[in-house]
Design a protein around this motif. Structure first.
Motif, PDB file in Angstrom:
ATOM      1  N   MET A   1      -6.991 -57.812  60.693  1.00 35.77           N
ATOM      2  CA  MET A   1      -6.225 -56.428  61.288  1.00 35.77           C
ATOM      3  C   MET A   1      -6.274 -56.680  63.105  1.00 35.77           C
ATOM      4  O   MET A   1      -7.388 -56.686  63.369  1.00 35.77           O
ATOM      5  CB  MET A   1      -7.251 -55.336  61.156  1.00 35.77           C
ATOM      6  N   SER A   2      -5.406 -56.281  63.567  1.00 39.53           N
ATOM      7  CA  SER A   2      -5.267 -56.472  65.094  1.00 39.53           C
ATOM      8  C   SER A   2      -5.860 -55.462  65.923  1.00 39.53           C
ATOM      9  O   SER A   2      -6.386 -54.023  64.964  1.00 39.53           O
ATOM     10  CB  SER A   2      -4.572 -56.669  65.874  1.00 39.53           C
ATOM     11  N   HIS A   3      -6.790 -56.026  66.508  1.00 35.79           N
ATOM     12  CA  HIS A   3      -7.431 -54.729  67.551  1.00 35.79           C
ATOM     13  C   HIS A   3      -6.834 -53.734  68.175  1.00 35.79           C
ATOM     14  O   HIS A   3      -6.671 -52.589  67.693  1.00 35.79           O
ATOM     15  CB  HIS A   3      -7.669 -55.472  68.720  1.00 35.79           C
ATOM     16  N   ILE A   4      -5.295 -53.352  68.732  1.00 33.51           N
ATOM     17  CA  ILE A   4      -3.813 -51.965  67.983  1.00 33.51           C
ATOM     18  C   ILE A   4      -4.285 -51.693  67.235  1.00 33.51           C
ATOM     19  O   ILE A   4      -3.799 -50.040  67.075  1.00 33.51           O
ATOM     20  CB  ILE A   4      -3.361 -53.197  68.673  1.00 33.51           C
ATOM     21  N   ALA A   5      -3.965 -52.439  65.998  1.00 37.09           N
ATOM     22  CA  ALA A   5      -3.817 -51.438  64.839  1.00 37.09           C
ATOM     23  C   ALA A   5      -5.661 -50.922  64.209  1.00 37.09           C
ATOM     24  O   ALA A   5      -4.995 -49.994  63.315  1.00 37.09           O
ATOM     25  CB  ALA A   5      -4.016 -52.886  63.728  1.00 37.09           C
ATOM     26  N   VAL A   6      -5.927 -51.722  64.538  1.00 36.06           N
ATOM     27  CA  VAL A   6      -7.560 -50.434  64.496  1.00 36.06           C
ATOM     28  C   VAL A   6      -7.986 -49.633  65.037  1.00 36.06           C
ATOM     29  O   VAL A   6      -8.678 -48.850  64.714  1.00 36.06           O
ATOM     30  CB  VAL A   6      -8.591 -51.852  64.586  1.00 36.06           C
ATOM     31  N   GLU A   7      -7.359 -49.671  66.645  1.00 39.36           N
ATOM     32  CA  GLU A   7      -7.406 -48.726  67.700  1.00 39.36           C
ATOM     33  C   GLU A   7      -6.544 -47.618  66.560  1.00 39.36           C
ATOM     34  O   GLU A   7      -7.029 -46.423  67.187  1.00 39.36           O
ATOM     35  CB  GLU A   7      -7.603 -48.797  68.986  1.00 39.36           C
ATOM     36  N   ARG A   8      -5.291 -48.258  66.698  1.00 42.52           N
ATOM     37  CA  ARG A   8      -4.552 -47.136  66.098  1.00 42.52           C
ATOM     38  C   ARG A   8      -4.946 -46.151  64.608  1.00 42.52           C
ATOM     39  O   ARG A   8      -5.177 -44.842  65.347  1.00 42.52           O
ATOM     40  CB  ARG A   8      -3.184 -47.396  65.821  1.00 42.52           C
TER      41      ARG A   8
END
Length: 145
Positions: free
Chosen positions: A1-8
């Motif tokens: 999972m990408s950092h952006i998806a985790v943050e979202r």
């Protein structure tokens, strides 16, 4: 999972938790809808729950006591019995966005004890001190009528 998806996903969970906190906290503790105001209001509410927040006012007309219990208020009133009194008290509660969940009435001779359990409505803007004052005013107007 990408950092952006985790943050979202983290932000989504935070917003959901904030919504739940806001729904569990009486509205007069939260002045605005931003995150800091919600968290600050919840902190104040929890502090007051730990202190068993309450207010009372004793007068020759009536003794009125209100205590917050979770998302409800326990309201006790001891006064001289007068016709139509309970209807006036319920009207004050409903106008102030409280919902009567339970009412017990006990009387002896000319004295009456009203024990209410009332739910704090979403539109409620009164503190327990203001609630006690409003009930006292209603009973005083009964006494002068």
């Amino acid at each position: 999972m990408s950092h952006i998806a985790v943050e979202r996903n983290r932000r989504k969970q935070m917003n959901e938790h904030l919504k739940v906190l806001r729904s569990l906290t009486p509205c007069f503790y939260i002045k605005r809808g931003d995150q800091a105001s919600i968290i600050g209001g919840v902190i104040e509410f929890i502090k007051e729950l730990h202190q068993e927040l309450g207010a009372c006012c004793n007068s020759p007309v009536a003794d009125v006591e209100a205590k917050i219990s979770g998302s409800n208020v326990v309201l006790k009133i001891i006064s001289r019995r007068t016709p139509g009194q309970v209807v006036k008290i319920i009207s004050v509660l409903e106008r102030s966005s409280f919902e009567v969940l339970h009412l017990n009435i006990s009387s002896m001779e000319e004295t009456v004890l009203y024990s209410f359990v009332i739910k704090i409505g979403l539109e409620c803007q009164l503190s327990v001190e203001e609630l006690v004052f409003e009930v006292q005013q209603t009973l005083r107007s009964d006494d002068t009528a």
